[in-house]
Write an enzyme that holds these catalytic residues in place. Sequence first.
Site, mmCIF file in Angstrom:
data_model
loop_
_atom_site.group_PDB
_atom_site.id
_atom_site.type_symbol
_atom_site.label_atom_id
_atom_site.label_comp_id
_atom_site.label_asym_id
_atom_site.label_seq_id
_atom_site.Cartn_x
_atom_site.Cartn_y
_atom_site.Cartn_z
ATOM 1 N N LYS A 198 -12.399 12.473 -4.120
ATOM 2 C CA LYS A 198 -11.776 13.344 -3.105
ATOM 3 C C LYS A 198 -12.727 14.431 -2.638
ATOM 4 O O LYS A 198 -12.767 14.740 -1.446
ATOM 5 C CB LYS A 198 -10.498 13.989 -3.662
ATOM 6 C CG LYS A 198 -9.329 13.061 -3.696
ATOM 7 C CD LYS A 198 -8.692 12.916 -2.335
ATOM 8 C CE LYS A 198 -7.608 11.880 -2.426
ATOM 9 N NZ LYS A 198 -6.969 11.423 -1.295
ATOM 10 N N LYS A 220 -11.187 -1.632 -2.229
ATOM 11 C CA LYS A 220 -9.755 -1.940 -2.333
ATOM 12 C C LYS A 220 -9.015 -1.674 -1.023
ATOM 13 O O LYS A 220 -9.474 -0.874 -0.206
ATOM 14 C CB LYS A 220 -9.136 -1.139 -3.470
ATOM 15 C CG LYS A 220 -9.067 0.341 -3.204
ATOM 16 C CD LYS A 220 -8.159 1.088 -4.162
ATOM 17 C CE LYS A 220 -8.191 2.555 -3.805
ATOM 18 N NZ LYS A 220 -7.162 3.368 -4.340
ATOM 19 N N LYS A 264 -4.606 2.996 2.299
ATOM 20 C CA LYS A 264 -3.727 3.423 3.394
ATOM 21 C C LYS A 264 -4.523 3.869 4.606
ATOM 22 O O LYS A 264 -4.085 3.725 5.727
ATOM 23 C CB LYS A 264 -2.863 4.592 2.931
ATOM 24 C CG LYS A 264 -1.783 4.160 1.981
ATOM 25 C CD LYS A 264 -0.953 5.348 1.520
ATOM 26 C CE LYS A 264 0.053 4.879 0.497
ATOM 27 N NZ LYS A 264 0.136 5.738 -0.674
HETATM 28 P P1 TYM Z 1 -0.605 5.535 -4.189
HETATM 29 O O1 TYM Z 1 0.424 6.100 -3.287
HETATM 30 O O2 TYM Z 1 -2.026 5.605 -3.778
HETATM 31 O O3 TYM Z 1 -0.292 4.038 -4.485
HETATM 32 C C1 TYM Z 1 0.989 3.623 -4.954
HETATM 33 C C2 TYM Z 1 0.844 2.481 -5.936
HETATM 34 O O4 TYM Z 1 0.151 1.398 -5.311
HETATM 35 C C3 TYM Z 1 -0.958 1.008 -6.102
HETATM 36 N N1 TYM Z 1 -2.062 0.567 -5.236
HETATM 37 C C4 TYM Z 1 -2.703 -0.591 -5.398
HETATM 38 N N2 TYM Z 1 -2.563 -1.571 -6.306
HETATM 39 C C5 TYM Z 1 -3.392 -2.637 -6.179
HETATM 40 N N3 TYM Z 1 -4.314 -2.777 -5.200
HETATM 41 C C6 TYM Z 1 -4.494 -1.815 -4.282
HETATM 42 N N4 TYM Z 1 -5.390 -1.974 -3.307
HETATM 43 C C7 TYM Z 1 -3.672 -0.651 -4.354
HETATM 44 N N5 TYM Z 1 -3.578 0.490 -3.609
HETATM 45 C C8 TYM Z 1 -2.586 1.222 -4.174
HETATM 46 C C9 TYM Z 1 -1.343 2.259 -6.870
HETATM 47 O O5 TYM Z 1 -2.054 1.934 -8.039
HETATM 48 C C10 TYM Z 1 0.005 2.860 -7.161
HETATM 49 O O6 TYM Z 1 0.570 2.267 -8.286
HETATM 50 N N6 TYM Z 1 -0.966 8.983 -7.740
HETATM 51 C C11 TYM Z 1 -0.145 7.886 -7.251
HETATM 52 C C12 TYM Z 1 1.283 8.295 -6.947
HETATM 53 C C13 TYM Z 1 2.006 8.845 -8.115
HETATM 54 C C14 TYM Z 1 2.538 8.106 -9.221
HETATM 55 C C15 TYM Z 1 3.155 9.065 -10.064
HETATM 56 C C16 TYM Z 1 2.539 6.749 -9.557
HETATM 57 C C17 TYM Z 1 2.312 10.152 -8.317
HETATM 58 N N7 TYM Z 1 3.018 10.280 -9.483
HETATM 59 C C18 TYM Z 1 3.786 8.676 -11.256
HETATM 60 C C19 TYM Z 1 3.167 6.374 -10.751
HETATM 61 C C20 TYM Z 1 3.789 7.313 -11.559
HETATM 62 C C21 TYM Z 1 -0.770 7.408 -5.961
HETATM 63 O O7 TYM Z 1 -1.426 8.118 -5.257
HETATM 64 O O8 TYM Z 1 -0.430 6.141 -5.639
#
Ligand code: TYM
Length: 329
Positions: free
Chosen positions: A111, A194, A197
Amino acid sequence: METVVSGIRSTGNLHLGNYFGAVKNFLKMQYENNCYFFIADYHSLTTHPKPADLHANIKQVLAEYLACGIDPDVATVFIQSDVPEVTELYLLLNMNAYVGELERTTSFKEKIRKQPDNINAGLLTYPVLMAADIIIHKANKVPVGQDQAQHLEMTRRFARRFNTMYGVEYFPEPDAYNFGKKLIKIPGLDGTGKMGKSEGNGVFLADTPAEIRKKVMRAVTDTGPQTPGEKPSEPVHNLFTIMNVVSDPSTVKYFKEQHASCQIRYGDMKKQLAEDIIRIIGPVGERIKEIVADNKYLARVVSEGAEKARASASLTIREVKEIIGYRPF
Ligand code: TYM
């Protein structure tokens, strides 16, 4: 019965990576476990969204998750900012999270490279808020993609540290969870890295079939294998990785054999891949439109969800404060 917590940041539309990394597992687990699913809208503030965008994004992501099949009558579906107890636990955990370990976190280092003009303290303590999200419900399992593995490792450490510090067995150490053994990483269509978004390399659940076909047909490949048995290059390997999760095993086998014998036509492979993606997420795209238009339904879901989440969270906060030493006079 396990307690499961799953979260997603409200920073943009859901893509295939989110679906296979975090949602698909949750769909299976929700009927047999005590499941919490939430939108991490506080986490999304680290990038300073405009107020109108913040609200629209929360609504869109919520509708997309529900459209995938998360059932608010069995799982607790809520918005992070509706549960103030989470921020209280975040504050308490921050006292035992060390600046050094937070600075070494991979996502923080990424970041600060990406947004050098906005290195705020929220970015630094992002993993602490995430740990609070998870352990406030005493979760055992957290369905996440590979990119969250380090955050889960830190969550386990913060839980363990709390237990050790106060000589209690209070917080369970939650496991990152995937249906296979390894956490998965869905690659983007741009040949490397990967699916994300904001990377411009994703297939989104809200994309129309025509958009999906167009994106997949444009995916990066190579000039074709030159010698029999050659290993696929990174961009082609990435397409096989996506194919592995959306297509029939016999389809994957067919194209792998075609590649190994240097007969593969990437155009045919992409056509098949696009149709298999559409078969899986096409119906989700249709439902998103209906759900996002149904404000009354969304309002009911989040208000019932907040009530259930707060019941669980406030119990934890009461007990944690007692353990720390806050006592009534
Ligand atoms: P975020 O919003 O980036 O992504 C949400 C979930 O999607 C998974 N993910 C992926 N899995 C496989 N391949 C990819 N290309 C890919 N891109 C995203 C992420 O691993 C995630 O599981 N910090 C977290 C949000 C969060 C959270 C939590 C998750 C906040 N508190 C507590 C679980 C439990 C995040 O930014 O995910």
